[in-house]
Scaffold this motif. Structure first.
Motif, PDB file in Angstrom:
ATOM      1  N   SER A 293      -8.011   3.714   3.840  1.00 27.39           N
ATOM      2  CA  SER A 293      -8.116   5.005   4.519  1.00 27.39           C
ATOM      3  C   SER A 293      -8.252   4.753   6.009  1.00 27.39           C
ATOM      4  O   SER A 293      -8.764   3.718   6.444  1.00 27.39           O
ATOM      5  CB  SER A 293      -9.309   5.812   3.999  1.00 27.39           C
ATOM      6  OG  SER A 293     -10.516   5.120   4.254  1.00 27.39           O
TER       7      SER A 293
ATOM      8  N   ASP B 257      -9.089  -1.653  -3.691  1.00 24.58           N
ATOM      9  CA  ASP B 257      -7.676  -1.272  -3.768  1.00 24.58           C
ATOM     10  C   ASP B 257      -7.415   0.070  -3.111  1.00 24.58           C
ATOM     11  O   ASP B 257      -6.383   0.704  -3.362  1.00 24.58           O
ATOM     12  CB  ASP B 257      -7.207  -1.246  -5.227  1.00 24.58           C
ATOM     13  CG  ASP B 257      -7.056  -2.660  -5.784  1.00 24.58           C
ATOM     14  OD1 ASP B 257      -6.807  -3.588  -4.995  1.00 24.58           O
ATOM     15  OD2 ASP B 257      -7.193  -2.829  -7.011  1.00 24.58           O
ATOM     16  N   ALA B 258      -8.341   0.534  -2.255  1.00 24.39           N
ATOM     17  CA  ALA B 258      -8.163   1.794  -1.526  1.00 24.39           C
ATOM     18  C   ALA B 258      -8.070   1.498  -0.035  1.00 24.39           C
ATOM     19  O   ALA B 258      -8.646   0.536   0.462  1.00 24.39           O
ATOM     20  CB  ALA B 258      -9.326   2.738  -1.803  1.00 24.39           C
TER      21      ALA B 258
ATOM     22  N   TRP C 191       0.841  -1.202   0.000  1.00 21.71           N
ATOM     23  CA  TRP C 191       0.000   0.000   0.000  1.00 21.71           C
ATOM     24  C   TRP C 191       0.871   1.245   0.000  1.00 21.71           C
ATOM     25  O   TRP C 191       1.751   1.394   0.845  1.00 21.71           O
ATOM     26  CB  TRP C 191      -0.898   0.003   1.244  1.00 21.71           C
ATOM     27  CG  TRP C 191      -1.790  -1.186   1.317  1.00 21.71           C
ATOM     28  CD1 TRP C 191      -1.517  -2.399   1.896  1.00 21.71           C
ATOM     29  CD2 TRP C 191      -3.094  -1.308   0.767  1.00 21.71           C
ATOM     30  NE1 TRP C 191      -2.582  -3.249   1.740  1.00 21.71           N
ATOM     31  CE2 TRP C 191      -3.560  -2.605   1.053  1.00 21.71           C
ATOM     32  CE3 TRP C 191      -3.921  -0.430   0.058  1.00 21.71           C
ATOM     33  CZ2 TRP C 191      -4.820  -3.055   0.659  1.00 21.71           C
ATOM     34  CZ3 TRP C 191      -5.174  -0.876  -0.328  1.00 21.71           C
ATOM     35  CH2 TRP C 191      -5.610  -2.166  -0.040  1.00 21.71           C
TER      36      TRP C 191
ATOM     37  N   SER D 161      -3.461   3.607  -1.716  1.00 24.58           N
ATOM     38  CA  SER D 161      -3.971   2.620  -2.662  1.00 24.58           C
ATOM     39  C   SER D 161      -2.999   1.453  -2.760  1.00 24.58           C
ATOM     40  O   SER D 161      -1.810   1.588  -2.476  1.00 24.58           O
ATOM     41  CB  SER D 161      -4.165   3.263  -4.040  1.00 24.58           C
ATOM     42  OG  SER D 161      -2.950   3.785  -4.517  1.00 24.58           O
ATOM     43  N   ARG D 162      -3.558   0.307  -3.165  1.00 27.00           N
ATOM     44  CA  ARG D 162      -2.758  -0.916  -3.307  1.00 27.00           C
ATOM     45  C   ARG D 162      -1.985  -0.840  -4.611  1.00 27.00           C
ATOM     46  O   ARG D 162      -2.528  -0.522  -5.663  1.00 27.00           O
ATOM     47  CB  ARG D 162      -3.688  -2.127  -3.306  1.00 27.00           C
ATOM     48  CG  ARG D 162      -2.960  -3.441  -3.258  1.00 27.00           C
ATOM     49  CD  ARG D 162      -3.853  -4.672  -3.409  1.00 27.00           C
ATOM     50  NE  ARG D 162      -5.218  -4.514  -2.991  1.00 27.00           N
ATOM     51  CZ  ARG D 162      -5.789  -5.224  -2.002  1.00 27.00           C
ATOM     52  NH1 ARG D 162      -5.087  -6.093  -1.320  1.00 27.00           N
ATOM     53  NH2 ARG D 162      -7.053  -5.050  -1.707  1.00 27.00           N
ATOM     54  N   THR D 163      -0.697  -1.176  -4.540  1.00 27.90           N
ATOM     55  CA  THR D 163       0.143  -1.171  -5.733  1.00 27.90           C
ATOM     56  C   THR D 163       0.548  -2.586  -6.134  1.00 27.90           C
ATOM     57  O   THR D 163       1.040  -2.785  -7.231  1.00 27.90           O
ATOM     58  CB  THR D 163       1.405  -0.317  -5.531  1.00 27.90           C
ATOM     59  OG1 THR D 163       2.157  -0.858  -4.449  1.00 27.90           O
ATOM     60  CG2 THR D 163       1.030   1.130  -5.247  1.00 27.90           C
TER      61      THR D 163
ATOM     62  N   THR E  54       0.821   4.938   0.894  1.00 29.15           N
ATOM     63  CA  THR E  54      -0.042   5.762   1.722  1.00 29.15           C
ATOM     64  C   THR E  54       0.528   7.163   1.931  1.00 29.15           C
ATOM     65  O   THR E  54       1.734   7.382   1.807  1.00 29.15           O
ATOM     66  CB  THR E  54      -0.261   5.119   3.104  1.00 29.15           C
ATOM     67  OG1 THR E  54       0.985   5.071   3.804  1.00 29.15           O
ATOM     68  CG2 THR E  54      -0.834   3.708   2.975  1.00 29.15           C
TER      69      THR E  54
ATOM     70  N   THR F   2      -4.559   8.083   3.758  1.00 29.59           N
ATOM     71  CA  THR F   2      -5.212   7.512   2.586  1.00 29.59           C
ATOM     72  C   THR F   2      -4.156   6.827   1.733  1.00 29.59           C
ATOM     73  O   THR F   2      -2.965   7.105   1.873  1.00 29.59           O
ATOM     74  CB  THR F   2      -5.909   8.593   1.718  1.00 29.59           C
ATOM     75  OG1 THR F   2      -4.929   9.571   1.329  1.00 29.59           O
ATOM     76  CG2 THR F   2      -7.042   9.268   2.475  1.00 29.59           C
TER      77      THR F   2
ATOM     78  N   ASP G 146     -10.952  -0.942   1.194  1.00 31.17           N
ATOM     79  CA  ASP G 146     -12.124  -0.996   0.322  1.00 31.17           C
ATOM     80  C   ASP G 146     -11.621  -1.244  -1.091  1.00 31.17           C
ATOM     81  O   ASP G 146     -11.241  -0.309  -1.792  1.00 31.17           O
ATOM     82  CB  ASP G 146     -12.920   0.313   0.411  1.00 31.17           C
ATOM     83  CG  ASP G 146     -14.185   0.271  -0.437  1.00 31.17           C
ATOM     84  OD1 ASP G 146     -14.532  -0.804  -0.956  1.00 31.17           O
ATOM     85  OD2 ASP G 146     -14.823   1.330  -0.583  1.00 31.17           O
TER      86      ASP G 146
END
Length: 100
Positions: free
Chosen positions: A81, A78-79, A8, A97-99, A10, A95, A76
């Protein structure tokens, strides 16, 4: 692979500006382990728990001062928070996202 597992990217909105880090999550049932890597180096995740799509963990920060951060985040898709609690300094939004 659990829904929360992955790498992730962030960003935490802190009083010192945006703090970017990469969090690697490897879950095992109701617990997880991993690392958080940012400008200040790599920190081991401790006390990682998984409840559905909610992650909780602590990290030992050493720079700019020693402090235990208490963290909670919701995945949620690939996000991600949540909040990073910095003791007397309050909580800051995170916040990402998945990489991978």
């Amino acid at each position: 692979m659990a829904e929360v597992d992955g790498t992730w990217e962030t960003t935490v909105k802190s009083p010192l500006g945006d703090q970017k880090s990469t969090i690697v999550v490897t879950s095992n049932g109701n617990s997880w382990t991993g690392t958080s890597t940012g400008a200040m180096g790599t920190t081991e995740i401790t006390d990682g728990t998984v409840d559905g799509n909610t992650l909780k963990w602590t990290m030992q920060m050493t720079v700019p001062m020693p402090m235990t951060l208490t963290c909670e985040a919701t995945v949620d898709g690939d996000a991600i928070s949540g909040t990073i609690g910095a003791g007397a300094f309050g909580s800051f939004p995170m916040t990402g996202s998945r990489t991978a």
